[in-house]
Design an enzyme around this catalytic site. Structure first.
Site, PDB file in Angstrom:
ATOM      1  N   ARG A 102       0.871  -1.188   0.000  1.00 39.37           N
ATOM      2  CA  ARG A 102       0.000   0.000   0.000  1.00 39.37           C
ATOM      3  C   ARG A 102       0.896   1.223   0.000  1.00 39.37           C
ATOM      4  NH1 ARG A 102      -5.171   1.046   3.747  1.00 39.37           N
ATOM      5  NH2 ARG A 102      -5.967  -0.202   2.013  1.00 39.37           N
ATOM      6  N   HIS A 129      -7.478   0.711  -6.253  1.00 42.58           N
ATOM      7  CA  HIS A 129      -7.608  -0.162  -5.082  1.00 42.58           C
ATOM      8  C   HIS A 129      -8.241  -1.483  -5.554  1.00 42.58           C
ATOM      9  CE1 HIS A 129      -7.744  -1.445  -1.081  1.00 42.58           C
ATOM     10  NE2 HIS A 129      -8.659  -0.663  -0.562  1.00 42.58           N
ATOM     11  N   GLN A 132      -9.930  -4.200  -3.230  1.00 41.76           N
ATOM     12  CA  GLN A 132     -11.249  -3.835  -2.711  1.00 41.76           C
ATOM     13  C   GLN A 132     -12.330  -4.146  -3.740  1.00 41.76           C
ATOM     14  OE1 GLN A 132     -12.166  -2.417   0.468  1.00 41.76           O
ATOM     15  NE2 GLN A 132     -14.086  -3.178  -0.369  1.00 41.76           N
ATOM     16  N   CYS A 268     -16.187   0.958   0.833  1.00 42.67           N
ATOM     17  CA  CYS A 268     -14.935   0.256   1.133  1.00 42.67           C
ATOM     18  C   CYS A 268     -14.492   0.461   2.579  1.00 42.67           C
ATOM     19  CB  CYS A 268     -13.858   0.704   0.163  1.00 42.67           C
ATOM     20  SG  CYS A 268     -13.477   2.460   0.257  1.00 42.67           S
ATOM     21  N   ARG A 296     -12.837  -9.152   1.738  1.00 43.02           N
ATOM     22  CA  ARG A 296     -11.435  -8.832   1.447  1.00 43.02           C
ATOM     23  C   ARG A 296     -10.567 -10.071   1.691  1.00 43.02           C
ATOM     24  NH1 ARG A 296      -9.614  -3.597   1.805  1.00 43.02           N
ATOM     25  NH2 ARG A 296      -7.682  -4.501   1.028  1.00 43.02           N
TER      26      ARG A 296
HETATM   27  N1  NVA Z   1     -10.148   6.423  -1.333  1.00 48.09           N
HETATM   28  C1  NVA Z   1      -9.787   5.946  -0.016  1.00 48.09           C
HETATM   29  C2  NVA Z   1      -9.971   4.462   0.092  1.00 48.09           C
HETATM   30  C3  NVA Z   1      -9.761   3.917   1.475  1.00 48.09           C
HETATM   31  C4  NVA Z   1      -9.831   2.424   1.567  1.00 48.09           C
HETATM   32  C5  NVA Z   1      -8.357   6.334   0.289  1.00 48.09           C
HETATM   33  O1  NVA Z   1      -7.508   6.214  -0.595  1.00 48.09           O
HETATM   34  O2  NVA Z   1      -8.092   6.753   1.412  1.00 48.09           O
END
Ligand code: NVA
Length: 316
Positions: A102, A129, A132, A268, A296
């Site tokens: 991440r 993402h 997700q 999400c 997930r």
């Molecule tokens: N768009 C959000 C998703 C969080 C799972 C972020 O990037 O923080």
């Protein structure tokens, strides 16, 4: 050696995505039936941004596949600062069956994939993402028995990672994807074009509108996400204030009333009740968010197992 990664949703073809989702359904029904990481083999899981679901689900996934989840605080390791991304990849690759990361820029993840020599999985970047959206598709598949031909509306920040992943991942699944977002926060044109090409081949469609009611009318699934993504905290005053461009895009019961009769609600998480979603929607009967969150685990187990299988098959 067939080295496959999941850096963006469209790294999985429709056939690949279907195989991963079917494997996820099987693993959900029989959680300890796949021990592809037996050894235990290490999966390195790096975080440069905050996490809850992603850490718990990837650690659980690796453990249930018989492996060892090595969680690395990317900020402590100083990936790209203390040492280059390429050097980190060269350290992790030989000691890992896969690398899960991440981070911020997609270019960082691509650099990791270039040098690691093992499958690399996007556990969220600024652009995508995909894990997700695999979990969301699994949730839709369980709830509706199919994804093909169904319509999903995502309303909120159309320029963020979730919007981009819904466009690509749902188009791959043969769905009709509608993005309801202010004109100031449109999806990236190149990603939209990729999604349009996939949708045309898969019998789905892609549309972007600045009218939230038009976006959700008659759809099977309504989804949203925070208006302030990780890394955008300094903009939270303008993104969440009274003059926020996202105000008309809050998912309220009134907005949900325009969706199809059994439309499901997805998010999400983390959710900010009273901002992107009204509490009575996320805590109400149409909300599938807790199934989505659990999925997930199942989706990522299937993904890791499938990526490792491609790697092994390539050796034959
Ligand atoms: N768009 C959000 C998703 C969080 C799972 C972020 O990037 O923080």
């Amino acid at each position: 050696m067939t080295l496959r990664h999941l850096l963006a949703d469209d790294d999985l073809s429709p056939v690949d995505q279907r195989a991963v989702l079917e494997r996820a359904l099987a693993l959900k029904a029989d959680p300890f039936s796949d021990r592809c990481l037996e050894g235990p083999r290490t999966v390195s899981i790096l975080f440069d941004k905050p996490t809850l679901r992603t850490q718990v689900s990837f650690v659980g996934a690796v453990a249930q596949l018989g492996g060892f989840p090595m969680v690395v605080d990317g900020r402590l390791a100083g990936v790209g600062e203390r040492e280059s991304v390429a050097d980190v990849a060269r350290v992790l690759g030989p000691q890992s069956a896969a690398v899960v990361w991440r981070t911020y820029g997609q270019d960082r993840l691509e650099e990791m994939a270039t040098h690691a020599g093992v499958p690399v999985v996007n556990a969220l970047t600024d652009d995508y993402h995909p894990c997700q959206v695999l979990a969301d598709l699994l949730t839709v598949l369980e709830h509706r028995g199919t994804t093909e031909g169904l319509a999903l509306a995502y309303v909120g920040d159309g320029a963020n990672n979730m919007a981009h992943s819904y466009l690509l991942g749902c188009a791959t699944a043969g769905m009709h994807v509608r993005i309801g977002t202010p004109t100031s926060h449109q999806p990236r044109p190149d990603i939209l074009a990729r999604a349009e090409r996939i949708a045309a081949r898969q019998g789905g469609s892609v549309a972007v509108t600045d009218d939230p009611v038009a976006a959700v009318t008659g759809v099977d699934v309504v989804a949203t996400d925070t208006w302030v993504s990780m890394g955008q905290e300094s903009e939270s005053g303008t993104r969440r204030g009274a003059s926020s461009p996202f105000e008309p895009f809050r998912v309220t019961e009134e907005l949900m009333a325009h969706a199809g009769d059994d439309a499901a609600f997805l998010h999400c998480l983390p959710a900010y009740r009273g901002h992107e979603v009204e509490a009575s929607v996320i805590d109400g009967p149409r909300s599938l968010v807790w199934h989505e969150s659990e999925n997930r685990l199942h989706a990522q187990k299937a993904l890791l197992s499938w990526l490792l299988e491609q790697h092994r098959m390539g050796d034959r």
